[in-house]
Design a protein around this motif. Structure first.
Motif, short mmCIF file in Angstrom:
data_model
loop_
_atom_site.label_atom_id
_atom_site.label_comp_id
_atom_site.label_asym_id
_atom_site.label_seq_id
_atom_site.Cartn_x
_atom_site.Cartn_y
_atom_site.Cartn_z
N ASP A 349 0.85 -1.19 0.00
CA ASP A 349 0.00 0.00 0.00
C ASP A 349 0.88 1.24 0.00
N THR A 350 0.62 2.18 -0.91
CA THR A 350 1.38 3.43 -0.96
C THR A 350 0.48 4.64 -0.77
N ASP A 351 -0.70 4.42 -0.27
CA ASP A 351 -1.65 5.51 -0.08
C ASP A 351 -1.08 6.59 0.83
N GLY A 352 -1.16 7.84 0.39
CA GLY A 352 -0.72 8.97 1.19
C GLY A 352 0.75 9.30 1.07
N MET A 353 1.51 8.48 0.35
CA MET A 353 2.95 8.70 0.25
C MET A 353 3.30 9.76 -0.80
N LEU A 354 4.41 10.42 -0.58
CA LEU A 354 5.03 11.24 -1.61
C LEU A 354 5.59 10.32 -2.69
N GLY A 355 6.04 10.93 -3.77
CA GLY A 355 6.76 10.18 -4.78
C GLY A 355 5.89 9.73 -5.93
N VAL A 356 6.55 9.42 -7.04
CA VAL A 356 5.86 8.92 -8.23
C VAL A 356 6.39 7.52 -8.53
N ASP A 357 5.59 6.74 -9.22
CA ASP A 357 6.02 5.41 -9.67
C ASP A 357 6.87 5.63 -10.92
N LEU A 358 8.16 5.36 -10.81
CA LEU A 358 9.10 5.65 -11.89
C LEU A 358 8.91 4.77 -13.12
N ARG A 359 8.04 3.80 -13.03
CA ARG A 359 7.75 2.96 -14.20
C ARG A 359 6.80 3.65 -15.16
N SER A 360 6.12 4.68 -14.66
CA SER A 360 5.12 5.32 -15.52
C SER A 360 5.10 6.84 -15.42
N GLU A 361 5.84 7.42 -14.46
CA GLU A 361 5.76 8.86 -14.24
C GLU A 361 7.14 9.48 -14.10
N GLN A 362 7.19 10.79 -14.28
CA GLN A 362 8.37 11.60 -14.00
C GLN A 362 7.95 12.78 -13.15
N ARG A 363 8.90 13.35 -12.44
CA ARG A 363 8.56 14.50 -11.60
C ARG A 363 8.97 15.81 -12.30
N GLU A 364 8.19 16.84 -12.04
CA GLU A 364 8.43 18.16 -12.62
C GLU A 364 9.45 18.94 -11.81
N TYR A 365 9.43 18.74 -10.51
CA TYR A 365 10.36 19.44 -9.63
C TYR A 365 10.58 18.61 -8.36
N ALA A 366 11.62 18.98 -7.63
CA ALA A 366 11.95 18.30 -6.37
C ALA A 366 11.86 19.31 -5.24
N VAL A 367 11.51 18.84 -4.05
CA VAL A 367 11.37 19.72 -2.89
C VAL A 367 12.24 19.20 -1.74
N SER A 368 13.00 20.11 -1.14
CA SER A 368 13.84 19.80 0.02
C SER A 368 13.46 20.73 1.17
N GLN A 369 13.68 20.27 2.41
CA GLN A 369 13.32 21.09 3.57
C GLN A 369 14.42 21.06 4.63
N ARG A 370 14.46 22.13 5.39
CA ARG A 370 15.42 22.27 6.49
C ARG A 370 14.71 22.89 7.67
N GLY A 371 14.98 22.37 8.86
CA GLY A 371 14.36 22.91 10.06
C GLY A 371 15.00 24.22 10.48
N PRO A 372 14.50 24.84 11.54
CA PRO A 372 15.08 26.09 12.05
C PRO A 372 16.53 25.90 12.46
N VAL A 373 17.35 26.91 12.26
CA VAL A 373 18.76 26.85 12.66
C VAL A 373 19.09 28.05 13.54
N GLU A 374 20.13 27.89 14.34
CA GLU A 374 20.61 28.95 15.21
C GLU A 374 22.10 29.19 14.97
N PHE A 375 22.53 30.40 15.20
CA PHE A 375 23.92 30.75 14.97
C PHE A 375 24.59 31.29 16.23
N ASP A 376 24.04 30.95 17.41
CA ASP A 376 24.58 31.48 18.66
C ASP A 376 26.06 31.15 18.82
#
Length: 473
Positions: A349-376
């Motif tokens: 079951d892949t319900d609710g998951m990110l991603g595409v099935d590479l056997r039939s689809e391609q992605r238009e863009y990719a998304v990356s994330q980063r949490g809050p950072v501190e520079f103290d």
């Protein structure tokens, strides 16, 4: 339990494949052979790719092990599963990839060398067998394995030293994996996830590899390794004061990093050769990295602060999959695309998951994330340190083939690749508006958190390993 089956094109049953997923730590694509690097650091991965699929533009979902692994092992974005963004521990409501494989009839196992992939973060959930390897837990390994490691301590590590930061662990990972594989030759297909720590800093290669790339640098192999260790322990101070390493020092740092990659490439070859010597049915092997590494970009080291290609662009090799894919080696893809494809092949079951099935689809863009950072800590070393060029709250970046657009509460930037330091928003407002709209839609669909985020209480052993890796003081 019976083997899961899928169907051929002629509707005849076909057994679901075994899946071995190997994640390396901190490998940027442009320091690998398949990424076109000047040094042949990953000849084996290149050979593996030639017989399967090789990609040098896999964009990681996060900038560090915590959020990246959280997404690989859940199929949900970092901000949605909250790991490494607003929380430390995976919420109970999130279904893991291992649970999905289990429900499809798979035996599941995970061997991790990184404490961010452990019971401390909840990412061990759903694995039938799990082990976290650290200096405090290696005593749980069989005595025969430890004796073999000590006998090979100069070939596969730093020799006899009590400094745990200097020791390499792929030999122990391989020996443990071989034992587990012997147990997994059953009627069930298996999903085996391995997280190697190399070449995560400190860049201190095993003695057999310490001189791999030192012929053309101005330091001796030992001097270069000790310098890399010093950079590791003083990273904040160096960055706070402008990251002003000279050419000789940069050359030494890169030589040690590249040597670690080359050593790990050999160890992956040994493991895969062992896998192929076993009487296993169809077995798919994935080798990739959780994120990359900075070498002066933005005046930074490590990988904790920005979402540039140096940090998010990683190699990915997929071998043994007897399926046609719609993506080429130069196309964008993300870890969730590969994981979703393998789950689909497994009949899971892949319900609710990110991603595409590479056997039939391609992605238009990719998304990356980063949490809050501190520079103290940076300000402690230099009160004039300028953090204004960084996004201090959580950051999300959308990357296409030609642009990277990133956005946080403090603003947004648009970069025309490969330049990732010159904001071109004013010159190309229509592009910025289009990508902003795409990112807003993505956040609405995939980025909303499942909860407030759970903070974890890491044990002394976890804290000590995080200290060795430079995540905590």
């Amino acid at each position: 339990m019976q083997k899961t089956v899928r169907e051929n094109s002629d509707n005849t049953p076909m057994a679901a494949p075994n899946v071995i997923w190997i994640t390396l730590d901190s490998v940027r694509s442009d320091h690998t052979t398949i990424g076109g690097y000047e040094r042949d650091t990953t000849p084996y991965l290149a050979d593996l790719a030639s017989a399967g699929f090789g990609f040098d533009t896999c964009i990681s979902h996060g900038n560090s092990t915590h959020p990246s692994s959280g997404t690989i092992l859940t199929g949900l974005s970092p901000s949605r599963n909250t790991v490494g963004i607003t929380g430390d521990v995976l919420p109970d409501s999130v279904t893991t990839v291992s649970e999905r494989f289990s429900e499809a009839g798979y035996h599941t196992a995970c061997l991790s060398r990184n404490s961010y992939v452990s019971s401390a973060t909840g990412l061990d959930r759903g694995f039938d067998r799990f082990q976290w390897l650290a200096s405090e837990t290696i005593t749980e390994l069989p005595l025969s394995t430890l004796i073999k490691y000590v006998r090979n301590i100069r070939t596969h590590s730093a020799g006899l030293t009590l400094d745990t930061a200097k020791h390499a662990s792929p030999y122990l990972m391989n020996e443990t994996a071989k034992r587990w594989l012997a147990d997994m030759r059953t009627e069930q297909p298996f999903f085996f996830y391995l997280h190697y720590n190399e070449p995560h800093r400190p860049y201190y290669p095993p003695l057999s590899y310490i001189d791999k790339y030192t012929d053309d640098i101005e330091m001796s192999p030992r001097e270069a390794a000790e310098f890399a260790l010093d950079v590791h322990y003083n990273m904040e101070k160096i960055v706070a004061n402008g990251c002003e390493l000279d050419d000789r020092e940069w050359a030494a740092l890169r030589a040690m990093y590249d040597a670690e990659i080359a050593y790990t490439d050999e160890m992956i070859e040994r493991l895969v050769d062992h896998v192929r010597s076993l009487p296993l049915e169809e077995t798919v092997i994935v080798v990739t990295a959780d994120h990359g590494e900075l070498f002066g970009e933005y005046g930074l080291l490590s990988h904790s602060y920005v979402l540039t290609d140096a940090v998010t662009r990683v190699p990915l090799v997929l071998a043994g999959l007897n399926e046609e894919l719609t993506v080429g080696e130069d196309d964008l893809l993300q870890h969730t695309d590969v994981m979703r494809t393998l789950l689909e092949v497994a009949g899971a079951d892949t319900d609710g998951m990110l991603g595409v099935d590479l056997r039939s689809e391609q992605r238009e863009y990719a998304v990356s994330q980063r949490g809050p950072v501190e520079f103290d800590e940076f300000y402690e070393y230099n009160e004039d340190f300028d953090a204004s060029r960084f996004h201090l709250p959580a950051l999300t970046a959308l990357r296409t083939d030609t642009y990277r657009y990133q956005e946080s509460e403090s603003g947004s930037d648009l970069f025309a690749l490969p330049d990732e330091e010159s904001d071109v928003t004013e010159d190309r407002p229509e592009i910025a508006a289009e990508l902003s709209g795409s990112l807003e839609k993505w956040l609405d669909e995939h980025g909303q958190p499942v909860g407030a985020g759970e903070r974890g209480e890491f044990s002394g052993a976890v804290q000590r390993q995080l200290r060795d890796l430079g995540y905590v003081d």
